[in-house]
Design an enzyme around this catalytic site. Sequence first.
Site, mmCIF file in Angstrom:
data_model
loop_
_atom_site.group_PDB
_atom_site.id
_atom_site.type_symbol
_atom_site.label_atom_id
_atom_site.label_comp_id
_atom_site.label_asym_id
_atom_site.label_seq_id
_atom_site.Cartn_x
_atom_site.Cartn_y
_atom_site.Cartn_z
ATOM 1 N N ASN A 22 -3.052 14.149 -11.735
ATOM 2 C CA ASN A 22 -4.441 13.993 -12.271
ATOM 3 C C ASN A 22 -5.061 15.187 -12.572
ATOM 4 O OD1 ASN A 22 -5.175 15.138 -9.568
ATOM 5 N ND2 ASN A 22 -5.184 13.384 -8.660
ATOM 6 N N ASP A 45 -0.710 5.208 -8.655
ATOM 7 C CA ASP A 45 0.603 4.728 -8.525
ATOM 8 C C ASP A 45 1.010 3.296 -9.379
ATOM 9 O OD1 ASP A 45 0.811 6.340 -6.457
ATOM 10 O OD2 ASP A 45 0.334 5.060 -4.935
ATOM 11 N N GLY A 101 -6.590 -2.707 -1.790
ATOM 12 C CA GLY A 101 -5.402 -2.063 -1.340
ATOM 13 C C GLY A 101 -4.632 -1.442 -2.408
#
Length: 273
Positions: free
Chosen positions: A185, A230, A265
């Site tokens: 990032n 992810d 989540g």
Amino acid sequence: MNGIVTVVGSLNLDRTIRVATHPKPGETVLGSGLTERPGGKGANQAVAAARAGAPVRMIGRVGDDPAGRRYRDALRHHDIDTSAVLLTPGHPTGTAHITVDDHGENTITVVPGANAALTPHDVTQAAAAIRTAAVLLLQLETPLPAVLQAAHLAAEAGVRIILNASPATTLPDELIQAADLLIVNEHESRFLPTTARSVCVTLGARGAQWGEDISRPPRVEAIDTTGAGDSFAGTLAAHLAAGTPAPDALQAAVRAAATATTWPGAQEGELPP
């Protein structure tokens, strides 16, 4: 190309608290609930790759406890090969303690647990799963010697190596040079040496850039940014393993990351009982 993605990485239980605003140092705030879901950068990326259509193998460690066994079952539900996800006596399954505010922004504290017990020997025992993959996907929530051994095995076999260089840390040159692609990032990109061969930078709500290619995300109603990076990494790995051209793979990964912010989540769903 076989399209297989092998992931060496972490498996955590994500314990998430929602707050109106993040507490300042020394401040106490009230949370609106506590949830427990599967997480860990390695497993998150494995699930994202599987969701994108790749055959996926996972290498890592969980505790020799009910949570660890439930986690392996959850991965199998995604058709992920867990034969190299080892139970670890004397260590609990890793945990991540996540605080999410009303804007969907999060802070995360990780307790590695069994993840810290992953060794180069463990990785070598699963060498066939690495050598026969199209892509090896790595992150930095497991011990660096195990990550280095995985990269070494993949490089020897000519397997494409993607390293998500997160959490940010100083990396040895041999790992930087072994990686065909680094995913970071904007904050993590400041830690990278100039020896990196190819770098893809994720830009949060602005999308991602890989070389001259820039991809912008669709508009979504974000509720939780946990695991978006992810989802990006796993989806990108799946598409590259399948032979998708880089610009198209980048666009697919940005879409997946945006979609991942629309559920709570890091992985959609919860652990089985």
